[in-house]
Structure formats: structure tokens, C-alpha cells
Design a protein around this motif. Structure first.
Motif, PDB file in Angstrom:
ATOM      1  N   PRO A 189     -90.309 -49.419 -14.568  1.00  0.00           N
ATOM      2  CA  PRO A 189     -90.181 -48.669 -15.822  1.00  0.00           C
ATOM      3  C   PRO A 189     -90.623 -49.527 -17.011  1.00  0.00           C
ATOM      4  CG  PRO A 189     -88.161 -48.593 -14.513  1.00  0.00           C
ATOM      5  CD  PRO A 189     -89.030 -49.655 -13.920  1.00  0.00           C
ATOM      6  N   LYS A 190     -91.229 -48.908 -17.999  1.00  0.00           N
ATOM      7  CA  LYS A 190     -91.683 -49.644 -19.180  1.00  0.00           C
ATOM      8  C   LYS A 190     -90.488 -50.251 -19.906  1.00  0.00           C
ATOM      9  CE  LYS A 190     -95.940 -47.058 -20.024  1.00  0.00           C
ATOM     10  NZ  LYS A 190     -96.719 -46.251 -20.997  1.00  0.00           N
ATOM     11  N   GLY A 191     -90.610 -51.535 -20.203  1.00  0.00           N
ATOM     12  CA  GLY A 191     -89.567 -52.224 -20.936  1.00  0.00           C
ATOM     13  C   GLY A 191     -88.364 -52.622 -20.103  1.00  0.00           C
ATOM     14  N   VAL A 192     -88.374 -52.303 -18.819  1.00  0.00           N
ATOM     15  CA  VAL A 192     -87.258 -52.662 -17.935  1.00  0.00           C
ATOM     16  C   VAL A 192     -87.777 -53.579 -16.832  1.00  0.00           C
ATOM     17  CG1 VAL A 192     -85.437 -51.823 -16.410  1.00  0.00           C
ATOM     18  CG2 VAL A 192     -86.140 -50.463 -18.406  1.00  0.00           C
ATOM     19  N   PRO A 193     -87.279 -54.818 -16.740  1.00  0.00           N
ATOM     20  CA  PRO A 193     -87.819 -55.783 -15.773  1.00  0.00           C
ATOM     21  C   PRO A 193     -87.205 -55.672 -14.386  1.00  0.00           C
ATOM     22  CG  PRO A 193     -86.180 -56.847 -17.111  1.00  0.00           C
ATOM     23  CD  PRO A 193     -86.262 -55.434 -17.609  1.00  0.00           C
ATOM     24  N   GLY A 194     -86.923 -54.460 -13.923  1.00  0.00           N
ATOM     25  CA  GLY A 194     -86.342 -54.325 -12.600  1.00  0.00           C
ATOM     26  C   GLY A 194     -86.132 -52.878 -12.217  1.00  0.00           C
ATOM     27  N   VAL A 195     -85.804 -52.669 -10.935  1.00  0.00           N
ATOM     28  CA  VAL A 195     -85.548 -51.326 -10.416  1.00  0.00           C
ATOM     29  C   VAL A 195     -84.381 -51.386  -9.451  1.00  0.00           C
ATOM     30  CG1 VAL A 195     -87.945 -50.556 -10.639  1.00  0.00           C
ATOM     31  CG2 VAL A 195     -87.172 -51.624  -8.504  1.00  0.00           C
ATOM     32  N   ALA A 196     -83.866 -50.217  -9.095  1.00  0.00           N
ATOM     33  CA  ALA A 196     -82.795 -50.106  -8.104  1.00  0.00           C
ATOM     34  C   ALA A 196     -83.280 -49.249  -6.946  1.00  0.00           C
ATOM     35  CB  ALA A 196     -81.547 -49.502  -8.730  1.00  0.00           C
ATOM     36  N   PHE A 197     -83.102 -49.748  -5.734  1.00  0.00           N
ATOM     37  CA  PHE A 197     -83.414 -48.987  -4.529  1.00  0.00           C
ATOM     38  C   PHE A 197     -82.091 -48.495  -3.949  1.00  0.00           C
ATOM     39  CE2 PHE A 197     -86.944 -51.982  -4.928  1.00  0.00           C
ATOM     40  CZ  PHE A 197     -88.040 -51.148  -4.772  1.00  0.00           C
ATOM     41  N   ASP A 198     -81.869 -47.192  -4.013  1.00  0.00           N
ATOM     42  CA  ASP A 198     -80.601 -46.610  -3.562  1.00  0.00           C
ATOM     43  C   ASP A 198     -80.763 -45.972  -2.185  1.00  0.00           C
ATOM     44  OD1 ASP A 198     -79.292 -47.283  -5.977  1.00  0.00           O
ATOM     45  OD2 ASP A 198     -80.152 -45.502  -6.949  1.00  0.00           O
TER      46      ASP A 198
END
Length: 270
Positions: A189-198
Motif C-alpha cells: 500500500p502507498k505510504g505503508v511499509p508493510g502488509v498482513a497475510f491473513d
């Protein structure tokens, strides 16, 4: 002092006799060694390495009954793998996936019987030293539940540490791997340095070692991309009332019996 009687054999003959007692264990003949070839002698953790073992033409001409001849790969004089010679070709390839720092060492090849026994003291012929560089982990992978039961939900959070965000590049895709195979991907995501894998309703088959990789949408070689340290997920069996009863076995019966006695006797055991 009397002289020793003339012996019918020399000391060299005696040594040769004992050597021939078990050729495989003590022989230093070149027919027992094989050449070893490797494309790269220095690799990074996570890469694949192929060791090529080849016997000489002279040995190939002398060998009989090739179906009983085997190639053995040694690391620091300890056998780590074996393969039969395929169709008298005189060469085999040993492949090691996901190389780690522990795989660094001196590698040699031997050629002989299927069970060569202790060959630590034999000259192994040509050798190569494999240098393994430690992979620089540039991502953080967090798991909210490391030992969930079947049917529970788990979440992996993959992030670029603050000190590395400026050099993260513009690849903009996070990939989650399980035991070396990709299982999910997400655009950053723009401006977010990470993601969540659920993951919903995990199963026993979801047990494994997970790694997060940051790179392009289609990765050619994940070993050369930014990645996290592996995180292990262990999914345990869902314990139903029936399963718990099977595990406790007959221990359930005495407890129930005692409780009944107290209830029926109003605090007194009959």
C-alpha cells in the motif's frame, strides 16, 4: 642373540596384505576417487548448488558391473549423499536446495560400492571449498500465533524496518513463501511499509517455515531479493471432547467415580 629366521615375505608385502583385506577401507588407489566440479564456489544463503562428480576415462574402461558402482558426496570427510551411477555414464549431479551457512565446507567425491564404510583416512582426490555468505535479512516477519489449533485464524505481518525504508526500492510487492514455495502475494500500500497475510481456519497442512520476500510482482530469483528470517508455524490438532477423553483414557473413570461417591454419600465415601 640368534638371528631371526628368513621371512618368506617383506614388510611391504605384509602392508599390502592388510591393505587388500578391505580395499574400500584403506585403498588409496585413484580408481576410488572422483573429480568434483561446481559452477560457483561462493554463494548466498537460499541459493541452489549443484556438485558434479565425474570419474576418469581410465577408470571407466576398467570398471566392471557398473550397476554396483556408486558416487558419494562428502563434506569435510563426512558422507552426506549417495547416488548410483546412471547407465555407466561415469558422472552424477548432486543438488542442494536452499543453501545455508552450515553448508559451507570442503567437498569431495568418491566412487565405489554402495556402502563404502569409514573412508576418512583415504585420499579423496580433487576437492572444492564452498563458501556461503550469510543473507542480509532486510524484512521483519511477525506471526501472531506460532502454535494455533486447527480452525483458528493466524496473521503474518511483513514489514520493512524503518532504517531500511529509504533503500527499499520501488519493487512494491510482498510475497509470502512456505517451505520455499510462494503461497500469497500483495502489492505494498502507498505510504505503508508493510502488509498482513491473513489465514482463516488453518489446517495441519499449513504447518511449515514461512519467509517474506520484497521485490517485483514476478520474482525470477527470490534468493537475490530482500527477505525476512524464516518463521515457523506449527498447527496442532483440534482437541474435541472425544479426543481429550481418548488421551486421558481410563483416568477419566476414577475421577468421575469419586465425584459420584461424594455426591451420593453427601460428602462421605461409601
Amino acid at each position: 642373540m640368534g638371528q631371526l629366521p628368513n621371512m618368506p615375505w617383506s614388510i611391504h608385502s605384509i602392508m599390502l596384505f592388510f591393505a587388500l583385506g578391505d580395499v574400500l577401507l584403506v585403498s588409496t588407489e585413484p580408481v576410488r576417487t572422483a573429480m568434483i566440479q561446481i559452477v560457483k564456489t561462493s554463494v548466498v544463503e537460499g541459493e541452489k548448488v549443484e556438485f558434479r562428480c565425474v570419474i576418469s576415462a581410465v577408470h571407466g574402461e576398467q570398471a566392471e558391473n557398473k550397476g554396483r558402482n556408486w558416487f558419494h558426496l562428502y563434506k569435510n570427510r563426512e558422507k552426506i549423499s549417495s547416488q548410483p551411477e546412471p547407465g555407466g555414464r561415469g558422472a552424477v549431479t548432486f543438488t542442494k536446495q536452499d543453501i545455508t551457512k552450515n553448508d559451507a565446507g570442503n567437498y569431495t567425491c568418491m566412487y565405489g560400492n554402495e556402502n563404502p564404510g569409514d573412508v576418512k583416512n583415504i585420499s579423496h582426490g580433487s576437492s572444492v571449498y564452498l563458501n556461503v555468505q550469510e543473507l542480509s535479512y532486510q524484512l521483519t516477519l511477525q506471526l501472531d500465533k506460532h502454535n494455533p489449533m486447527e480452525g483458528m485464524d493466524v496473521s503474518f505481518k511483513c514489514m520493512i524496518p524503518a532504517e531500511l525504508r529509504d533503500a527499499a526500492g520501488e519493487e512494491s510487492f510482498f510475497h509470502l513463501y512456505k517451505d520455499g514455495s510462494r503461497v500469497d502475494s500483495q502489492a505494498a500500500p502507498k505510504g505503508v511499509p508493510g502488509v498482513a497475510f491473513d489465514f482463516k481456519n488453518v489446517k495441519r497442512s499449513d504447518t511449515g517455515s514461512y519467509t517474506c520476500v520484497y521485490g517485483k510482482e514476478k520474482l525470477v530469483n527470490s534468493a537475490n531479493s530482500k527477505r525476512s528470517r524464516p518463521v515457523y508455524l506449527h498447527v496442532t490438532e483440534y482437541m474435541t471432547a472425544t479426543s481429550q477423553q481418548k488421551l486421558t483414557g481410563e483416568m477419566t473413570t476414577p475421577n468421575t467415580s469419586i465425584k459420584t461417591q461424594h455426591t451420593d454419600g453427601r460428602g462421605k465415601c461409601e
